[in-house]
Design a protein around this motif. Structure first.
Motif, PDB file in Angstrom:
ATOM      1  N   UNK A 154       0.849  -1.188   0.000  1.00 21.20           N
ATOM      2  CA  UNK A 154       0.000   0.000   0.000  1.00 21.20           C
ATOM      3  C   UNK A 154       0.888   1.242   0.000  1.00 21.20           C
ATOM      4  N   UNK A 155       1.517   1.542  -1.135  1.00 25.93           N
ATOM      5  CA  UNK A 155       2.447   2.682  -1.189  1.00 25.93           C
ATOM      6  C   UNK A 155       1.725   3.992  -0.928  1.00 25.93           C
ATOM      7  N   UNK A 156       2.418   4.892  -0.247  1.00 26.02           N
ATOM      8  CA  UNK A 156       1.840   6.187   0.107  1.00 26.02           C
ATOM      9  C   UNK A 156       1.761   7.140  -1.072  1.00 26.02           C
ATOM     10  N   UNK A 157       2.589   6.946  -2.079  1.00 27.06           N
ATOM     11  CA  UNK A 157       2.621   7.882  -3.193  1.00 27.06           C
ATOM     12  C   UNK A 157       3.515   9.076  -2.884  1.00 27.06           C
ATOM     13  N   UNK A 158       3.670   9.936  -3.891  1.00 24.76           N
ATOM     14  CA  UNK A 158       4.583  11.076  -3.759  1.00 24.76           C
ATOM     15  C   UNK A 158       3.859  12.379  -3.465  1.00 24.76           C
ATOM     16  N   UNK A 232     -18.837   6.973  -8.231  1.00 22.87           N
ATOM     17  CA  UNK A 232     -18.984   6.961  -9.686  1.00 22.87           C
ATOM     18  C   UNK A 232     -17.801   7.683 -10.331  1.00 22.87           C
ATOM     19  N   UNK A 233     -17.067   6.967 -11.179  1.00 28.17           N
ATOM     20  CA  UNK A 233     -15.920   7.551 -11.856  1.00 28.17           C
ATOM     21  C   UNK A 233     -14.619   7.482 -11.079  1.00 28.17           C
ATOM     22  N   UNK A 234     -14.650   7.034  -9.831  1.00 29.83           N
ATOM     23  CA  UNK A 234     -13.416   6.941  -9.048  1.00 29.83           C
ATOM     24  C   UNK A 234     -12.724   5.609  -9.317  1.00 29.83           C
ATOM     25  N   UNK A 235     -11.496   5.507  -8.886  1.00 33.69           N
ATOM     26  CA  UNK A 235     -10.688   4.318  -9.157  1.00 33.69           C
ATOM     27  C   UNK A 235      -9.952   3.890  -7.903  1.00 33.69           C
ATOM     28  N   UNK A 236      -9.568   2.644  -7.892  1.00 33.20           N
ATOM     29  CA  UNK A 236      -8.730   2.097  -6.829  1.00 33.20           C
ATOM     30  C   UNK A 236      -7.380   1.719  -7.420  1.00 33.20           C
ATOM     31  N   UNK A 237      -6.353   1.817  -6.626  1.00 32.37           N
ATOM     32  CA  UNK A 237      -4.991   1.484  -7.043  1.00 32.37           C
ATOM     33  C   UNK A 237      -4.450   0.431  -6.084  1.00 32.37           C
ATOM     34  N   UNK A 238      -4.007  -0.678  -6.635  1.00 33.07           N
ATOM     35  CA  UNK A 238      -3.432  -1.755  -5.835  1.00 33.07           C
ATOM     36  C   UNK A 238      -2.035  -2.072  -6.353  1.00 33.07           C
ATOM     37  N   UNK A 239      -1.156  -2.407  -5.441  1.00 31.94           N
ATOM     38  CA  UNK A 239       0.230  -2.716  -5.799  1.00 31.94           C
ATOM     39  C   UNK A 239       0.611  -4.073  -5.220  1.00 31.94           C
ATOM     40  N   UNK A 240       1.353  -4.824  -6.008  1.00 31.73           N
ATOM     41  CA  UNK A 240       1.816  -6.150  -5.598  1.00 31.73           C
ATOM     42  C   UNK A 240       3.292  -6.290  -5.953  1.00 31.73           C
ATOM     43  N   UNK A 241       3.999  -7.036  -5.132  1.00 31.61           N
ATOM     44  CA  UNK A 241       5.401  -7.360  -5.387  1.00 31.61           C
ATOM     45  C   UNK A 241       5.524  -8.874  -5.334  1.00 31.61           C
ATOM     46  N   UNK A 272      11.955  -9.757   4.037  1.00 33.07           N
ATOM     47  CA  UNK A 272      11.659  -9.152   2.742  1.00 33.07           C
ATOM     48  C   UNK A 272      10.563  -8.102   2.861  1.00 33.07           C
ATOM     49  N   UNK A 273       9.512  -8.388   3.622  1.00 35.30           N
ATOM     50  CA  UNK A 273       8.421  -7.415   3.756  1.00 35.30           C
ATOM     51  C   UNK A 273       8.861  -6.191   4.559  1.00 35.30           C
ATOM     52  N   UNK A 274       9.691  -6.401   5.565  1.00 37.14           N
ATOM     53  CA  UNK A 274      10.147  -5.254   6.363  1.00 37.14           C
ATOM     54  C   UNK A 274      11.030  -4.323   5.541  1.00 37.14           C
ATOM     55  N   UNK A 275      11.907  -4.882   4.730  1.00 39.76           N
ATOM     56  CA  UNK A 275      12.774  -4.035   3.899  1.00 39.76           C
ATOM     57  C   UNK A 275      11.974  -3.329   2.807  1.00 39.76           C
ATOM     58  N   UNK A 276      10.877  -3.935   2.351  1.00 36.44           N
ATOM     59  CA  UNK A 276      10.022  -3.268   1.375  1.00 36.44           C
ATOM     60  C   UNK A 276       9.359  -2.036   1.968  1.00 36.44           C
ATOM     61  N   UNK A 283       2.379  -0.383   4.171  1.00 30.10           N
ATOM     62  CA  UNK A 283       2.080  -1.616   4.888  1.00 30.10           C
ATOM     63  C   UNK A 283       2.114  -2.784   3.905  1.00 30.10           C
ATOM     64  N   UNK A 284       2.939  -3.768   4.188  1.00 30.86           N
ATOM     65  CA  UNK A 284       3.100  -4.919   3.303  1.00 30.86           C
ATOM     66  C   UNK A 284       2.700  -6.189   4.038  1.00 30.86           C
ATOM     67  N   UNK A 285       2.157  -7.123   3.297  1.00 35.74           N
ATOM     68  CA  UNK A 285       1.781  -8.415   3.861  1.00 35.74           C
ATOM     69  C   UNK A 285       1.748  -9.434   2.729  1.00 35.74           C
TER      70      UNK A 285
END
Length: 504
Positions: A154-158, A232-241, A272-276, A283-285
């Protein structure tokens, strides 16, 4: 006491100096191509001695034509031989009916299940528990002997983040990739950023759970109306490693089974998850087997996404087995892929951005787009261990110097290649890691009439990102599967190894 404030602003940090692997050769050919040219010239000489000049001229003409198919390349770096090979492979697959897939009780899949098609068909999924007590899915690909784990991020973004923090995240991400080269058995890693329409189920559930029954009717009506109209018209962003490991820890060792691999990774996943998290992944899991099944099921049939979200909103988890996550019907064409309720097109990166770029060069490409229902951008990385990296950069430097000195007047491109190869060798000698990387972009539309708009949108976004991409012609089904967060290593599924292709 006087305090001096240095108000000089530091210039933005830039990144670049990536190089495509090359081999030494003459006239734009690789090592194997140059050997073939030498052998052909010897054959021409013997033809002159044994036959006559006319026969030798014919043999020489055939040699020149064969060399032209290797030397003449298009804007994406593909020569005529590779394009003809792709066409021949597609014609053979289409003639055999391999571009069509039907599953289910009335389909052609074994056991009457909705098995995954193509290169995902033989994969097996199991679930294990790491040392933190978290369940994680382990995907086994027996054809190439690899195991993959998928980590949700769940990256925070810039946005509203200082540039110094962004630079720190980029540096930590580079360190994380470099550290994978020292991990035992790591074959590759991939980062998948997926954007999709927001069904609004989570917002409605949150609103309904917090509405006070004693609140005024107007306030309750306003909240319900906002929960119904806002998504309506909104989007979700998901990230995986995804991280892929070899089933054999070393050369000559026996292949480990899923239980052995699960016990080995149980103690390695927390690190690996902690270093990510330090690299800005938030938050990684590790994803459980059920979560991986849902991701793949929605990818092949986006129409089930609202149903799965509604089940989660009701506190239920639909049970999906790995043998039933595949599509009921697919049809691969030369430049697109039809699967259940959607149509997708997958592009592959043919050239990295030229020159230097800043850290936000991919921001527009990763962001949601109104012309694309679901977009999946997958960055593929193949870390190289330190022992091989030193030899590779030195060989690349020698190949660049050979191309520069092969002519009396070297081209400016060859001179720049020598400088870039020398810089890479110097950075590797100082401790930097070496990584091969690529990119796949998949655009999915629910209405086939919007496919042209999606293609134009991806072309514009890639131009903004300074990327050069091309559709994966003749292999859209395999490219679609490789873009999923499942850790597939495409180079292991090629009939002709990538190392041989680079030397032709």
């Amino acid at each position: 006491m006087a305090v001096t404030i240095d108000e000089r602003r530091r210039a933005p940090r830039t990144y670049g100096n990536w190089r495509r692997p090359t081999s030494a050769g003459l006239f734009g050919l690789g090592t194997f191509g140059t050997y073939g040219l030498m052998i052909g010239l010897v054959v021409v000489v013997f033809t002159v001695m044994i036959a006559n000049l006319v026969t030798a001229a014919v043999v020489f003409g055939v040699l020149v034509l064969a060399g032209a198919t290797l030397v003449i390349r298009d804007v994406h770096g593909k020569n005529a031989l590779s394009r003809m090979g792709a066409r021949a492979g597609w014609f053979r697959a289409r003639s055999a009916g391999l571009h069509l897939y039907r599953s289910g009780p009335l389909g052609r899949a074994l056991w009457g299940t909705y098995q995954l098609p193509g290169i995902l068909a033989p994969t097996r999924l199991s679930e294990h528990t790491d040392s933190y007590g978290r369940p994680f899915a382990l995907l086994y690909t027996p054809a190439v002997g690899t195991y993959s784990v998928v980590i949700g991020a769940e990256p925070d973004g810039a946005s509203l983040v200082d540039q110094d923090q962004i630079d720190s995240w980029v540096a930590d991400w580079g360190h994380w990739l470099a550290s994978l080269g020292n991990e035992i058995g790591v074959e590759a890693t991939a980062v998948t950023v997926e954007t999709a329409p927001d069904t609004g189920t989570r917002l409605r559930r949150e609103v309904e759970a917090n509405i006070d029954d004693d609140a005024p009717e107007f306030a309750r009506a306003m909240l319900r109306e906002a929960a119904a109209s806002y998504p309506v018209g909104s989007s979700t962003v998901r990230a995986y490693v995804s991280v892929t490991f070899s089933a054999t820890p070393r050369a000559g060792a026996r292949r480990r089974d899923p239980d052995e691999m699960g016990r080995d990774l149980a103690s390695r996943l927390p690190g690996l998850t902690a270093s990510l998290q330090e690299a800005g992944a938030g938050a990684t899991h590790p994803l459980s087997a059920q979560e991986v099944c849902e991701v793949v099921r929605i990818a092949y049939d986006p129409a089930v996404a609202p149903l799965i979200d509604e089940a989660h909103a009701a506190g239920e988890w639909p049970e999906i087995s790995w043998t039933d996550v595949g599509p009921s019907a697919t049809e691969a064409s030369w430049d697109s892929y039809r699967h259940d309720s959607a149509r997708s097109v997958t592009w592959a990166m043919s050239a990295a951005p030229s020159g230097v770029v800043q850290s936000g060069v991919l921001a527009r490409l990763l962001a949601p787009h109104h012309d694309i229902a679901r977009k999946r951008v997958t960055l593929l990385y193949k870390p190289i261990d330190a022992a091989r990296a030193a030899a590779m950069v030195e060989a690349d430097l020698r190949a660049a110097e050979f191309r520069q000195t092969a002519t009396r007047k070297p081209a400016a491109r060859d001179t720049a290649a020598v400088r870039a190869a020398a810089s890479t060798a110097a950075e590797e000698a100082s401790g930097a890691g070496l990584v091969n990387f690529g990119m796949l972009v998949t655009a999915t539309v629910l209405d086939p009439a919007k496919e042209a708009d999606a293609r134009a949108a991806v072309d514009n976004l890639s131009a903004i990102a300074r990327l050069r991409i091309r559709p994966v012609y003749g292999a859209q089904d395999s490219a679609f599967a490789a873009a999923l967060p499942l850790g597939l290593v495409l180079s292991k599924h090629l009939s002709l190894p990538a190392e041989v292709r680079e030397r032709i």
